[in-house]
Design a protein around this motif. Structure first.
Motif, mmCIF file in Angstrom:
data_model
loop_
_atom_site.group_PDB
_atom_site.id
_atom_site.type_symbol
_atom_site.label_atom_id
_atom_site.label_comp_id
_atom_site.label_asym_id
_atom_site.label_seq_id
_atom_site.Cartn_x
_atom_site.Cartn_y
_atom_site.Cartn_z
ATOM 1 N N GLY A 45 23.164 -4.476 7.490
ATOM 2 C CA GLY A 45 24.277 -4.097 7.022
ATOM 3 C C GLY A 45 25.900 -4.417 7.947
ATOM 4 O O GLY A 45 26.865 -4.482 7.476
ATOM 5 N N GLY A 46 24.985 -5.843 8.338
ATOM 6 C CA GLY A 46 26.239 -6.500 8.685
ATOM 7 C C GLY A 46 26.461 -6.623 10.066
ATOM 8 O O GLY A 46 27.613 -6.933 11.772
ATOM 9 N N SER A 49 34.915 -8.318 17.623
ATOM 10 C CA SER A 49 35.902 -8.484 16.129
ATOM 11 C C SER A 49 37.422 -8.965 16.226
ATOM 12 O O SER A 49 37.723 -8.489 17.152
ATOM 13 C CB SER A 49 35.420 -7.984 15.259
ATOM 14 O OG SER A 49 36.246 -7.550 13.996
ATOM 15 N N LEU A 50 37.325 -10.322 15.422
ATOM 16 C CA LEU A 50 39.182 -10.559 15.452
ATOM 17 C C LEU A 50 39.867 -9.432 14.503
ATOM 18 O O LEU A 50 41.279 -9.778 14.379
ATOM 19 C CB LEU A 50 39.455 -12.176 14.291
ATOM 20 C CG LEU A 50 38.706 -13.103 15.318
ATOM 21 C CD1 LEU A 50 38.837 -14.560 14.315
ATOM 22 C CD2 LEU A 50 39.453 -13.840 17.085
ATOM 23 N N ALA A 110 34.072 -12.155 9.691
ATOM 24 C CA ALA A 110 34.682 -11.953 8.864
ATOM 25 C C ALA A 110 33.503 -11.185 7.743
ATOM 26 O O ALA A 110 33.414 -10.202 7.102
ATOM 27 C CB ALA A 110 35.035 -12.583 8.008
ATOM 28 N N ILE A 111 32.087 -11.740 7.641
ATOM 29 C CA ILE A 111 31.486 -11.876 6.692
ATOM 30 C C ILE A 111 30.420 -10.836 7.259
ATOM 31 O O ILE A 111 30.117 -9.433 6.586
ATOM 32 C CB ILE A 111 30.026 -12.911 6.381
ATOM 33 C CG1 ILE A 111 30.925 -14.262 5.880
ATOM 34 C CG2 ILE A 111 29.288 -12.892 5.843
ATOM 35 C CD1 ILE A 111 30.049 -15.376 6.253
ATOM 36 N N ARG A 133 29.736 -7.019 5.470
ATOM 37 C CA ARG A 133 28.736 -6.337 4.705
ATOM 38 C C ARG A 133 29.482 -5.550 5.574
ATOM 39 O O ARG A 133 28.673 -4.076 4.931
ATOM 40 C CB ARG A 133 28.124 -6.920 5.006
ATOM 41 C CG ARG A 133 27.506 -8.565 4.520
ATOM 42 C CD ARG A 133 26.124 -8.490 4.994
ATOM 43 N NE ARG A 133 24.986 -8.267 4.557
ATOM 44 C CZ ARG A 133 24.200 -8.521 4.270
ATOM 45 N NH1 ARG A 133 23.700 -9.864 4.135
ATOM 46 N NH2 ARG A 133 22.721 -7.415 3.867
ATOM 47 N N ARG A 134 29.743 -5.547 6.034
ATOM 48 C CA ARG A 134 29.572 -3.355 6.919
ATOM 49 C C ARG A 134 30.738 -2.701 6.080
ATOM 50 O O ARG A 134 29.677 -1.744 5.922
ATOM 51 C CB ARG A 134 30.725 -3.883 8.232
ATOM 52 C CG ARG A 134 29.904 -4.401 9.189
ATOM 53 C CD ARG A 134 30.122 -3.519 11.028
ATOM 54 N NE ARG A 134 31.432 -3.406 11.438
ATOM 55 C CZ ARG A 134 31.993 -5.211 11.283
ATOM 56 N NH1 ARG A 134 30.826 -6.020 11.627
ATOM 57 N NH2 ARG A 134 33.642 -4.770 12.066
ATOM 58 N N SER A 135 31.588 -3.103 5.519
ATOM 59 C CA SER A 135 32.355 -2.047 4.978
ATOM 60 C C SER A 135 31.800 -2.139 4.118
ATOM 61 O O SER A 135 32.289 -0.682 2.710
ATOM 62 C CB SER A 135 33.549 -2.554 4.908
ATOM 63 O OG SER A 135 33.939 -4.074 3.827
ATOM 64 N N ALA A 136 30.595 -3.101 3.298
ATOM 65 C CA ALA A 136 29.635 -2.333 1.601
ATOM 66 C C ALA A 136 28.555 -1.430 2.162
ATOM 67 O O ALA A 136 28.955 -0.847 1.800
ATOM 68 C CB ALA A 136 29.243 -4.214 1.239
#
Lengths: 258, 431
Positions: free
Chosen positions: B47-48, B369-370, B420-421, B425-428
């Motif tokens: 899931g990221g 995370s940035l 960023a990727i 994926r996390r938000s998806a």
């Protein structure tokens, strides 16, 4: 009818030359869902923000449990036990359900966060609201659906023993099943004796859960009626024209300038 | 119409609910086996939510590459040296995590750290101050810089990128004034310099490692017991045991490795854990505690996740922002002191050029995370080791300095891309 929990009497509010609210009387009763309806620009948001303490009022009284109170900001309102659940919900996606419910009011034991107590109470609160759709209270809020997020935001109000809960468009972004859940929850809040204010555009929702309906028309309270005494059509007329038959504001009032 | 609300217990838990009716019955069957936990971890990664996985796998890959490319890389002396090299980067990165959690950046942290270190060095050399007082003065300088930057960012609303670019440039000028053009200040205090060049007595190292493992085990087991007895969400006990065992293996293995003699000259044995590592572990424990177990840490995450929600929850967002810059810059000063201890001097160029980008890279590679709201102290430490491995390995290969720049730039970009990727994926996946 019992004593109102929260009451506004003769409230006026202007922004510069724009007179947004005219002599508004508004009451919230315990155990009842009061729906606040009105077209865009009718003054719903302004009224909610005055109740929430975000805006001051030009004149008029703010009464809580029958006594006039001094409101100088959102903190005073929160201290009275009035919780506003905003449309954008304002949850922290990176925190889990428990952390969100306790945000800003964390339990501390021995200088550190008391996670067991917070988790147990959050779980009990959600359980007492018969919320069964959430898998784990340790789930991050980002993973919740719109309805579940709404549920968490509402449960937060219950957790903190709020007496009055204002819900701003709680079903606006939700699907059918989720709307169902949230409406059930709204009803349960009222059944527990809280005063609930539902701000909504959706007449279906309003007629389903509200006990009383207060339509606003151009900054005035057009009526304050029991849901069972009116029809959908009458409410729509009150919203769009300010009157419907013998209900509503008198025809062409001289002061009806906005 | 009136319902008695007085029966509601303060803070929640109103009517008792019977067990079958309880909403979260599924919590209790929530990953009760080790396999289940592993499956859950895999799902999270898919899931990221990569955590420190990229950093750890990167570390393995780098070790394999460099050990084939250079014989000197795997010598004990070099690996101990690597630990000392990683120290300043890890500490600076730990401080930056606080800033990155808020979704801000501090480009001037490296230079600010060296400014504090320069003040400390000058007070020791010119005024003969005791090292502790001088170091505290350096930290105070860092705190002052942090307050100024924090207020400019949080109160005035200038983007932190701009404010800290200004401090990056301005403080290099201050360093020149303090130290003098072309000069450098000796950094030879016995204790402070010793942080980089001395080691912990092997016996003390063993005892400390055992104490840390025992404390970790006791705290983990106690937490697990509380969770089980109160019916809270909890990992399977086997996972708790695995975690304790993993820590024990890593820590004891590390101490055993470091306690072996690594000197080239048998007459002058070098053995024991580098003192710098003790500083790093101490700060790691401190910040892990602050971020996970205190109200302040929780509020840092909240402000980084959704500042508006934090504000509505009654959190003083301004205070959180300013103090984050203060603590971060103080950590930068600690990092500056460690760097000075490593090189034995503070020069006008210390903390400049790519020091800061190394630290940002370290934090981000580690899994911070940035975009704010996500990051841990341990991420910074692991990331610091990755960056130090790159610097160390490339240094041994005797490559031209252009390669250093290109590789560091590429690693930073790679880390930011992974961030960023994984965020997308996390938000998806909504994890």
């Amino acid at each position: 009818m019992s004593e109102p929990l929260l009451e506004l009497r003769g409230v006026n509010k202007s922004f510069g030359v724009v007179h947004v609210l005219h002599d508004v009387d508004f009451a919230v009763y315990p155990g009842q869902v009061t729906a606040l309806v009105g077209d865009n620009g009718a003054g719903k948001s302004t009224l909610v923000k005055i109740i929430a303490g975000i805006y001051g009022r030009d004149n008029g009284d703010y009464l809580f449990e029958g006594k006039p109170v001094d409101i100088n900001g959102p903190r005073d309102v929160a201290a009275l036990g009035v919780e506003v659940v905003y449309q954008d919900l304002a949850l922290c996606d990176n925190l889990d359900i428990v952390q969100n419910m306790y945000l800003g009011r964390e339990e501390i034991k021995g200088g550190t966060l008391d996670e067991p107590t917070m988790e147990a109470r959050a779980r009990d609160t959600l359980g007492s609201l018969s919320v069964r759709t959430v898998k784990s209270v340790r789930q991050s809020v980002a993973s919740l659906s719109g309805g579940q997020r709404q549920t968490v935001a509402i449960a937060k109000a219950v957790l903190w023993n709020s007496k009055v809960v204002l819900l701003d468009e709680p079903t606006a972004a939700l699907g059918v099943a989720q709307t169902r859940q949230v409406l059930d929850l709204v009803r349960r809040l009222a059944d527990r004796g809280l005063g609930v204010v539902l701000i909504s555009h959706n007449m279906g929702d309003v007629f389903e859960v509200a006990d009383r309906i207060v339509p606003l028309y151009l900054g005035r309270v057009a009526a304050d009626v029991a849901t069972k005494d009116v029809t959908n059509r009458q409410i729509v007329e009150l919203i769009t024209m300010g009157r419907s038959g013998d209900l509503g504001i008198a025809e062409n009032p001289t002061t009806a300038t906005v | 119409m009136s319902v008695d609300t007085s029966s509601t217990a303060p803070g929640g838990a109103p009517e008792p609910t019977n067990a079958a009716d309880r909403a979260f019955a599924r919590d209790d069957v929530h990953a009760t086996t080790l396999g289940g936990s592993f499956q859950e971890y895999l799902n999270r990664v898919r899931g990221g939510d990569l955590g420190s996985l990229p950093a750890l796998s990167g570390l393995v890959v780098l070790f394999v590459i460099f050990s084939f490319a250079s014989e000197a890389f795997t010598t004990k002396l070099n690996l101990a040296n690597l630990v000392t090299q990683a120290g300043p980067i890890s500490v600076l990165a730990m401080g930056l995590v606080l800033i990155l959690l808020l979704g801000e950046i501090d480009l001037g942290a490296g230079v600010a750290g060296s400014t504090g270190a320069a003040v400390t060095a000058l007070l020791i050399v010119d005024r003969g101050w005791y090292w502790l007082l001088a170091a505290l003065a350096g930290l105070a300088v860092g705190a002052f810089i942090g307050v100024v930057v924090g207020l400019l960012v949080a109160r005035l609303g200038i983007p932190s990128f701009v404010v800290t670019l200004a401090t990056f440039l301005g403080l290099q000028g201050v360093l020149l004034v303090l130290i003098g053009e072309g000069g450098s200040v000796r950094f030879a205090d016995d204790f402070l310099r010793g942080l980089a060049i001395k080691t912990v007595d092997p016996t003390v190292g063993w005892i400390a490692a055992v104490v840390i493992i025992a404390l970790f085990a006791a705290l983990s087991i106690r937490k697990h017991r509380t969770q089980v007895s109160e019916g809270l969400a909890h990992p399977p006990f086997s996972l708790v045991v695995v975690r304790i065992a993993a820590l024990a293996v890593v820590l004891l293995g590390f101490v055993a490795f470091m306690n072996a003699d690594r000197s080239r000259n048998p007459n002058f044995p070098i053995e024991g854990v580098p003192r710098m590592f003790v500083v790093v572990v101490g700060l790691l424990i401190l910040w892990t505690f602050v971020l996970n177990r205190t109200r302040y840490g929780r509020h840092l995450y909240a402000v980084g996740g959704n500042a508006e929600a934090a504000r509505r929850a009654g959190i003083n967002v301004l205070k959180i922002r300013v103090t984050a810059f203060v603590f971060s810059t103080m950590m930068a000063v600690v990092s500056g002191l460690l760097l000075a201890a490593n090189t034995g001097k503070v020069s006008p160029g210390s903390g400049g050029s790519n020091t800061l980008l190394y630290a940002v890279g370290a934090a981000v590679i580690g899994g911070t995370s940035l975009f704010g709201g996500k990051g841990r102290a341990i991420d910074a430490v692991i990331g610091g080791f990755v960056i130090a491995t790159i610097i160390n390995g490339l240094g041994l290969l005797n490559n031209a300095s252009w390669i250093n720049f290109v590789v560091t730039g590429a690693v930073l970009l790679l880390a930011a891309s992974v961030d960023a990727i994984s965020r997308r994926r996390r938000s998806a996946a909504g994890v």
